[in-house]
Every structure is written in structure tokens, then in C-alpha cells.
Design a protein around this motif. Structure first.
Motif: not given
Lengths: 317, 317
Positions: A235-236, A301, A297-298, A275-277, A272, A304-305, A239
DNA sequence: GTAATAGTGTCTTTCAGACAGTATGAC
DNA sequence: GTCATACTGTCTGAAAGACACTATTAC
């Protein structure tokens, strides 16, 4: 037959003892500041923000938020439930026909560190409580102590030896950072952390370095660390820990701080990227050497999480 | 300043209302029998074994064990804590200066199915409650219903559409079996499961098939399913579900039952081989076609459990 | 130029997905 | 032999791990 009848039918004989249950809410708040993972504490580092569940609390989470804000004046972002303990040491006691029991419901929160609010409120380095969990510089320092003390406990038991090796990554076993809780529990069982002596466990050896905490708070912290380390992989969650914008190396240092291990720069970046974060900002961080590009961070996001997940060998039709 | 003083200083003003907290223990017991994942229920499938935490219980886990054995006479193997809820629908109520509050602490257990013990005690197919989670045969059956009903809720909101797509694996997003809880919560929020109407959520559409349960038990089951599906990927928890010896295909069917997806045979076997979990027995299972070789779990497994873990791009020194 | 930190290219090994094949039983 | 189920071999492409390389600043 209704559900409630079903329960009553097979229930126990009622006792006349009146049972009072205290539900305590405990918050483990984590931030990473300058490559150091830290927790928000009261009482000069010996306890976490905590307080009883009250009527005014609309939910468990709301109760935790209320207590943390009241006791530390620190704003609270993302939190999640950690574990519920019924600590036997503070457990059931009976006086006359009044019985008491205490349950602790713990939460893990992630934030950015802000100036602490009171005299005894402070941010403490997590590795102050678990020096053996930080392997970023030299793992052998504490390892030697632990290995010596453990040898005594292991004795000739092959089973014990296997457990120690698996937990501490000795004798060919790889080190697994997620096992922080298992390691703490093992040390406790071996009588090598101070709480063990306090709680009346046998104590056969010297104590392993690492600060003690109130009641079972250090065990709760170990639970939090294990959860955090496991979760960071799928999980991101970083963030919540990073500022608005940051360099890639800062992000790496943050993950390293939590994992307690150094990471491989270019492989970390490849991960990274896949993952395109992140997205670039127009800014650069100043400093010695080449300035680092800043990222954020996008925004998309949030929606999509939590979609990645690990793999099973799924059959395609 | 001591910990207790620190707490009192920043505490709230005391109220004269006496608060009683009820702590309920709930057990979700799972078994897999003949490719069907099942849960142990009371009241003909509408509730789980449950009962209040009592003084005689030495720990939360001991309490759960006691209640399950009392209500179902089913032996209990491995169990782990699932989640603690303070259900708002059964939540705080105040009468005079007596206040009441109820907390539910749920546990997940894994066993082999044994003949059920009472009249209303029964094993129920998990997918009876979540038909959309079983995608082993034809996923499109329920998907069509869901997609139609969801369209109404999504409307023109891009954010809602993204959430639905991520949860249900539509529109290019991959299906992720771990998201069982998110899917249930989304359906609840959309008013498409029966509980939503019962609990006074808005109900804009038809109900999606799937049996309802007492209070929030169906939500707890969704939590259990999510946990189980996530865990099966990095822990050898099937251990608890299988008989003494079994064929590789039986093991695969067990995992498939939980994951709700078909798996790829030879890749599944390669995965098993790399984990080194099993050992051959001398026996074969009879049946139509070539007899299957029987396996058992390696004895040494206990000591090694929980060492795998996922990977970070760790730097070697 | 040097020192210091930022960032990229790419080779090799490992592993996941897919599909084909062979093996052993009942009849 | 056929049919049905059990089990294995291997090709291919995608990641993971490791190492060396170039880039941009301050001095």
C-alpha cells in the motif's frame, strides 16, 4: 427460534457479580522526520496517548481522535485499528461482588510531525525501544549481544534454535523486517527485555538495550511496527508521512527508516515508476551537489488506492 | 510527572453518568469441504457464535473458545483476532444516568468441518451471503445485475465510477479477490444489500442477491473473507483447513474455494514446490482416472512459519 | 579541475504465465 | 484401444537484483 433465544439456550448460568468493563483507547502515532521514525508519546516517552471510551464518542475512531487531540494538541490524519488487548496483568480482579476488567483497543496513525503540544508530550525515536530493529548502519553491533544471550536460552533445544534463527535471521535464515513483533515476544519470553522482569517472567540473563514503556505499550509499539513494515510493501501508505513535495531520495529515506534497512536506489526508483504514484513538480531542492527534482503524489491516487494486491497463479479462461 | 498524572491533567471533566460497556465476542469459523467454503452459524445461518466477555475468561481468545464450544460443541483449532467494532446501530444509549455501549470483538478461526452440534447450528456456504464473490464458474451472471444497478448510483460522477471499477474489476481494472470487504461496503452504501434498507440507508434500486444476517454479522463475514484471501497468499494457512493427507488437486480446490477463482494447475504446483511445504506419503487416492498421490504438510513447518514475506528492493552491502 | 549528491542504462538471473506434453488408471 | 483424470516439461516475456555509468551543482 430467534438468534437471541438461541444464545440464551446455550448460555451459561448467570452470576450475580456485576462486571464493569473499562475500554481504553490507545493511539500509536508515527511520523518520519529526517530519516528517523518517531512516535508521539506522553510522560517523557514512556506511554502513548490514551483514554477511556466515552459516551460522547460516536465511534472508536472518533474516541481515539478526541483523546489524542486533547492530550497532545496534535492534528490527526489517517488512522487504522491495530489490535485489541485484554492485558492479563491489568486483567480481571474481583472485590466483593464488583468485578473489573480492562480492554485496550489500539490504533495506528500516520502523520507529519508538528511541534509537540505539552511539557511531557514528545516525539521519540522508535528505535529507542527496539535498537535491534534498525539495521541501516551496522547490524552486527546488537546482534552479537543478542546472539550471546540467546545461546543460553536455546540450550540444546533444536526447536528453540530454529525459532531464534527464523526470527533474527541467523544461520542462513534471511532477516525479515516484518517480524518485529515476533522478535519482541521472543525476547520477552526469554526474559531479555526489562518488562519481563517487571511482569514476573523468569530472567536468566542480561537485559538487551532498549527503553521500557508503561504497561504493555512497548508490545503495542512492536505490533504497530510490524503492521507498518508489512503494509508499506503493498500500500502507498508513505503518502501520509511525506510533505507536499519531496525528492525521490527523501522518499527512499522515509521507507528505509520504517523498514530499518537500506534500499537499492535505482531498483527503488524503478519500482516507484512502475506504480505510477508520483508526478513531477517544477521545483528543485537546493543543497550540496546537484539539486534534486521535487515530486508530489498524484491527485488521482485516492480513487485507485488499494488495488494492487499480491498474486495467485490465476487461470485464464 | 507520572503517566497517570499526565493523563489526568489533560483529561476531560468527569461526568456523573455511569457507563456500562458490554463486550461481545464473535467467532467466524471457516472450513472448506468439497470445494465449498463454509462458515459455522447459529439460528439457521443468520448469526455467528457469540457471547459476552466474562470474568471466567482468562483472555479474549479463551472467551471466544468457550463460547464456540458451548454453543456449537465444535472443537476449535487456530484462531486469530479479526476486528473490533463499536456498532453504531447497537451503540450508545442513555437512560437516566445509566449509559450503555456495546463493543464486538471478532475472531477468525480455521478448522475442518465436523458434524454440527445442535438443531440450529449449521455450516453455510459463504457465497450464500456473497454470490458475487464466487467467480469460479461464470462471473458474468451476477456481474450483469450489479453493473445495471450500479449505473444508477454512479450517475455522472467520475469519482464514483472509478471506485466501482476498481472494486469490481470493470472497465479494464483487474478483479482483486481481496477487496471483498470494500465491495460489500460499496454495495451497502449504494443501498443494494438488504441490510442497508433495514438500517435506514437510502435504497434506490433492487437488491442484489445474497442472504442477510443478524446485526452486522454479514459485514464481519466480509471482513473475514478479505483477511483470509489476503493472508492465503503469504502464509500457509490452508494447513488448518486440510485433512491429514490430501492430493495436490484437493489442495488447489481448497485455495480456489477461498479465493473464488480458478487457479492454473502447473503454476500452482510450481509455487507449492518452491515453498517446500509438503512431503509425499506412500498412499494414493482412488477414483476415476489415474489415482492421485497423497501429500501431507511437513512436520518442521511449525517452526518455520511466517518467514517468507514480500520483498523490498534491499541493498546488499 | 575536485567533491558531493542526483539520476540513468543495462546485463543477468530469477520467476510468472501459458501451453504443450506424457503417465496411469477403469472400461 | 478410448476416456478420464493425474502429473511434468519447457518456451517466453517480465520482473528483480546488481553494477556501472552520466549529470549538475558548489568550490
Amino acid at each position: 427460534m430467534s438468534y437471541d433465544n438461541a444464545k440464551r439456550d446455550s448460555g451459561s448460568v448467570m452470576k450475580t457479580v456485576i462486571q464493569t468493563i473499562h475500554a481504553e483507547l490507545i493511539a500509536v502515532l508515527v511520523a518520519v522526520t529526517g530519516s528517523v521514525p518517531r512516535v508521539l508519546t506522553l510522560a517523557d516517552g514512556s506511554a502513548f496517548p490514551a483514554g477511556p471510551l466515552e459516551l460522547t464518542h460516536r465511534s472508536l475512531q472518533a474516541g481515539v481522535r478526541a483523546w489524542v487531540e486533547r492530550q497532545t494538541h496534535h492534528p490527526l490524519g489517517y488512522i487504522e485499528q491495530l489490535y485489541t488487548f485484554a492485558d492479563p496483568t491489568r486483567g480481571a480482579t474481583v472485590a466483593g461482588d464488583q468485578a473489573e476488567r480492562s480492554i485496550s483497543i489500539s490504533y495506528l496513525g500516520l502523520t507529519r510531525e508538528i511541534a509537540s503540544g505539552g511539557d511531557t508530550v514528545s516525539w521519540q525515536n522508535i528505535y529507542r525501544y527496539f535498537p535491534w530493529e534498525d539495521r541501516r548502519s551496522d547490524p552486527t553491533l546488537i546482534e552479537r549481544t543478542i546472539r550471546a544471550e540467546m545461546g543460553r536460552w536455546v540450550g540444546t533445544s533444536a526447536e528453540r534454535a530454529a525459532r531464534v534463527n527464523a526470527c533474527f535471521g541467523l544461520d542462513g535464515s534471511p532477516w525479515n523486517e516484518d517480524l518485529a513483533l515476533s522478535r519482541y515476544e521472543l525476547l520477552y519470553e526469554m526474559g531479555l527485555v526489562r518488562e519481563a522482569a517487571r511482569d514476573g517472567q523468569s530472567n536468566n540473563g542480561e537485559f538487551i538495550p532498549g527503553a521500557m514503556m508503561h504497561a504493555d505499550h512497548r508490545r503495542i509499539l512492536a505490533t504497530a511496527l510490524s503492521r507498518l513494515r508489512a503494509k508499506i510493501k503493498y500500500r502507498a501508505i508513505v503518502y501520509e508521512l511525506m510533505p507536499e513535495s519531496f525528492s525521490l531520495l527523501e522518499l527512499q529515506r522515509c521507507v528505509e527508516a520504517l523498514a530499518g534497512q537500506r534500499l537499492h536506489k535505482s531498483n527503488f526508483r524503478r519500482l516507484l515508476a512502475s506504480q505510477n504514484l508520483l508526478e513531477e513538480t517544477a521545483h528543485y531542492a537546493p543543497g550540496v551537489g546537484r539539486p534534486a527534482k521535487l515530486f508530489r503524489f498524484r491527485a488521482a491516487l485516492l480513487a485507485e488506492r488499494a488495488i494492487a494486491g499480491t498474486r495467485l497463479p490465476i487461470a485464464r479462461p
